[in-house]
Design a protein around this motif. Structure first.
Motif, PDB file in Angstrom:
ATOM      1  N   HIS A  49       0.908  -1.159   0.000  1.00  0.00           N
ATOM      2  CA  HIS A  49       0.000   0.000   0.000  1.00  0.00           C
ATOM      3  C   HIS A  49       0.943   1.204   0.000  1.00  0.00           C
ATOM      4  O   HIS A  49       1.737   1.362   0.925  1.00  0.00           O
ATOM      5  CB  HIS A  49      -0.832  -0.068   1.274  1.00  0.00           C
ATOM      6  CG  HIS A  49      -1.882   0.976   1.431  1.00  0.00           C
ATOM      7  ND1 HIS A  49      -1.681   2.309   1.169  1.00  0.00           N
ATOM      8  CD2 HIS A  49      -3.177   0.876   1.853  1.00  0.00           C
ATOM      9  CE1 HIS A  49      -2.796   2.973   1.417  1.00  0.00           C
ATOM     10  NE2 HIS A  49      -3.722   2.132   1.829  1.00  0.00           N
ATOM     11  N   GLY A  51       0.338   4.263   0.432  1.00  0.00           N
ATOM     12  CA  GLY A  51      -0.062   5.357   1.329  1.00  0.00           C
ATOM     13  C   GLY A  51      -0.791   6.435   0.544  1.00  0.00           C
ATOM     14  O   GLY A  51      -0.336   6.851  -0.532  1.00  0.00           O
ATOM     15  N   ASN A  55      -0.555  10.892   3.812  1.00  0.00           N
ATOM     16  CA  ASN A  55      -0.327   9.882   4.860  1.00  0.00           C
ATOM     17  C   ASN A  55       1.176   9.749   5.088  1.00  0.00           C
ATOM     18  O   ASN A  55       1.965   9.787   4.140  1.00  0.00           O
ATOM     19  CB  ASN A  55      -0.923   8.542   4.418  1.00  0.00           C
ATOM     20  CG  ASN A  55      -0.732   7.462   5.458  1.00  0.00           C
ATOM     21  OD1 ASN A  55       0.316   6.818   5.513  1.00  0.00           O
ATOM     22  ND2 ASN A  55      -1.725   7.279   6.298  1.00  0.00           N
ATOM     23  N   HIS A  58       2.763   5.018   6.143  1.00  0.00           N
ATOM     24  CA  HIS A  58       2.933   3.888   5.219  1.00  0.00           C
ATOM     25  C   HIS A  58       4.377   3.369   5.184  1.00  0.00           C
ATOM     26  O   HIS A  58       5.320   4.064   5.600  1.00  0.00           O
ATOM     27  CB  HIS A  58       2.505   4.306   3.806  1.00  0.00           C
ATOM     28  CG  HIS A  58       3.340   5.429   3.241  1.00  0.00           C
ATOM     29  ND1 HIS A  58       4.522   5.216   2.582  1.00  0.00           N
ATOM     30  CD2 HIS A  58       3.162   6.774   3.268  1.00  0.00           C
ATOM     31  CE1 HIS A  58       5.039   6.364   2.214  1.00  0.00           C
ATOM     32  NE2 HIS A  58       4.234   7.336   2.615  1.00  0.00           N
ATOM     33  N   HIS A 156       1.761  -2.830   6.353  1.00  0.00           N
ATOM     34  CA  HIS A 156       1.945  -1.934   7.503  1.00  0.00           C
ATOM     35  C   HIS A 156       0.734  -2.165   8.402  1.00  0.00           C
ATOM     36  O   HIS A 156      -0.401  -1.905   8.009  1.00  0.00           O
ATOM     37  CB  HIS A 156       2.004  -0.477   7.022  1.00  0.00           C
ATOM     38  CG  HIS A 156       2.035   0.513   8.144  1.00  0.00           C
ATOM     39  ND1 HIS A 156       1.259   1.646   8.175  1.00  0.00           N
ATOM     40  CD2 HIS A 156       2.758   0.502   9.291  1.00  0.00           C
ATOM     41  CE1 HIS A 156       1.508   2.314   9.292  1.00  0.00           C
ATOM     42  NE2 HIS A 156       2.401   1.646   9.979  1.00  0.00           N
ATOM     43  N   CYS A 285      -6.031   3.286   8.856  1.00  0.00           N
ATOM     44  CA  CYS A 285      -5.121   2.680   7.890  1.00  0.00           C
ATOM     45  C   CYS A 285      -4.431   3.745   7.025  1.00  0.00           C
ATOM     46  O   CYS A 285      -4.694   4.936   7.162  1.00  0.00           O
ATOM     47  CB  CYS A 285      -5.871   1.680   7.022  1.00  0.00           C
ATOM     48  SG  CYS A 285      -7.059   2.463   5.926  1.00  0.00           S
ATOM     49  N   ASP A 286      -3.600   3.296   6.103  1.00  0.00           N
ATOM     50  CA  ASP A 286      -2.803   4.216   5.289  1.00  0.00           C
ATOM     51  C   ASP A 286      -3.621   4.858   4.164  1.00  0.00           C
ATOM     52  O   ASP A 286      -3.082   5.619   3.359  1.00  0.00           O
ATOM     53  CB  ASP A 286      -1.583   3.483   4.717  1.00  0.00           C
ATOM     54  CG  ASP A 286      -0.642   3.015   5.817  1.00  0.00           C
ATOM     55  OD1 ASP A 286      -0.757   3.527   6.946  1.00  0.00           O
ATOM     56  OD2 ASP A 286       0.193   2.125   5.555  1.00  0.00           O
TER      57      ASP A 286
END
Ligand code: SF4
Ligand code: SF4
Length: 359
Positions: A49, A51, A55, A58, A156, A285-286
């Motif tokens: 991911h 990010g 963000n 990440h 992550h 979350c990212d």
């Protein structure tokens, strides 16, 4: 599948520099023995991911230097990959997604790897493996994932507004789904507005990708015919006025996610490995387009051949770091164990594991 999986663990010593994390990730990854299974020419997907824009939690390219060197020593056909998102943001089509990944440092020059967005330009490239499961009979998976020979799942670990934890199972189950697959999984979630708590401020409305939030008498309402269950509004409302039924909606979503992950991993027939970073663990979350404070100290890097075991170990380490108080549930009081229990039930992996510290 053996009764007990091994989860390799490289503990963090406080806030560590990127070079040190890279070495720990390399060692934990090598300890799984997976690298020896790679051969020249294997299309090897490093699922990540990148990010969302803004963000900061990440995975960073510099955390992966050592691991990527090992992979590239085995195959010249490794690539970084993710799929496009449902929600409004910088990852909903491949052009914006690639530019965002580059802006976060994931350039070919820095990583030595090309990026392939696995479900094509606008998220329509998918295939649909089938198998009977309790909640779903098929999964709509991003094509490039199923064209790969091997997969390294780089996660992550974070909390999550809909599933309680975002880690390996989510990275595979939701992260490898095409947009249609994400829609299908989210369709079981039904947020509602609590009219008594709603201040009618309208702040949630621009976050809805489907224009499903509309003004009513003194509060907003969600049009169920338009809502795709993406959960963006849950995070956007700062007044706790938008809610899901955690016991039903979240459990269904977690179980569908585990079934999606199972069909992806069935494709790889054991040629998949999971590396999870318990670094800068955040409440959300990212996908969040913002910097967030960590909810736990940095714990380290995990690696395993078992996606259920590695997620169980991540959650257990977080609870232990919280002194028995679960930092994941401090953000959103969601029982995240549904994805693990269902994953074990359907043969995705085992919740029984042994932690093996890497030297
Ligand atoms: S952000 Fe929350 S309080 Fe404001 S309109 Fe939306 S639901 Fe109501
Ligand atoms: S109402 Fe909320 S959950 Fe439904 S589509 Fe809009 S943002 Fe997503």
């Amino acid at each position: 599948m053996s009764a007990e999986a091994v989860v390799h663990f490289a503990p963090a010593e406080g806030r560590e520099p990127a070079g040190s994390l890279s070495e720990k990730a390399r060692k934990a990854y090598l300890a799984t023995g997976f690298n020896d299974r790679l051969a020249e020419g294997d299309f090897t997907a490093l699922k990540i991911h990148f990010g969302e824009a803004g963000n900061t939690g990440h995975i960073k390219p510099a955390w992966l230097g050592g691991l990527v060197r090992e992979v590239r020593g085995k195959t010249s056909r490794a690539f970084l990959t993710d799929s496009n998102t449902l929600y409004v943001g910088r990852r909903s089509n491949s052009i914006d997604h690639l530019r965002l990944a580059w802006s976060h440092g994931f350039t070919p020059e820095a990583t030595g790897l090309p990026i392939i967005i696995a479900d094509g330009l606008i998220g329509r490239d998918k295939r649909e493996p089938r198998s009977a499961q309790a909640r779903t009979s098929s999964s709509k998976i991003a094509s490039a994932i199923l064209d790969a020979d091997a997969m390294i799942v780089l996660s992550h670990v974070t909390g999550h507004v809909q599933t309680g934890i975002g880690a390996a199972i989510k990275n595979v189950g939701m992260g490898c789904a095409s947009r249609a697959g994400k829609l299908e999984q989210h369709s079981v979630a039904h947020p509602r507005v609590d009219a008594k708590r709603c201040l009618d401020c309208g702040a949630c409305m621009p976050f809805c990708p489907e224009d499903a939030i509309v003004q009513a008498e003194g509060h907003v309402v969600i049009d169920p015919a338009k809502c795709v269950g993406c959960g963006e509004c849950l995070v956007a409302c700062k007044h706790g006025a938008i809610k899901m039924r955690w016991d039903q909606d979240s459990l269904r979503l977690q179980e569908m996610m585990a079934e999606y992950a199972k069909r992806v991993l069935d494709h790889f027939k054991g040629r998949a490995v999971f590396v999870s970073f318990l670094i800068q663990v955040t409440k959300d979350c990212d996908c969040m387009a913002k910097s967030q404070k960590p909810i736990a100290p940095d714990i380290g890097v995990l690696a395993s051949l078992d996606p259920v075991a590695i997620d169980q170990a991540a959650a257990d380490l977080l609870v232990a770091a919280g002194g028995g108080r679960d930092p994941l549930r401090a953000g959103y009081d969601i029982d995240w164990s549904g994805q693990l229990a269902h994953g074990q039930r359907i043969g995705l992996g085992t919740r029984s594991y042994r932690l093996a510290e890497t030297a």
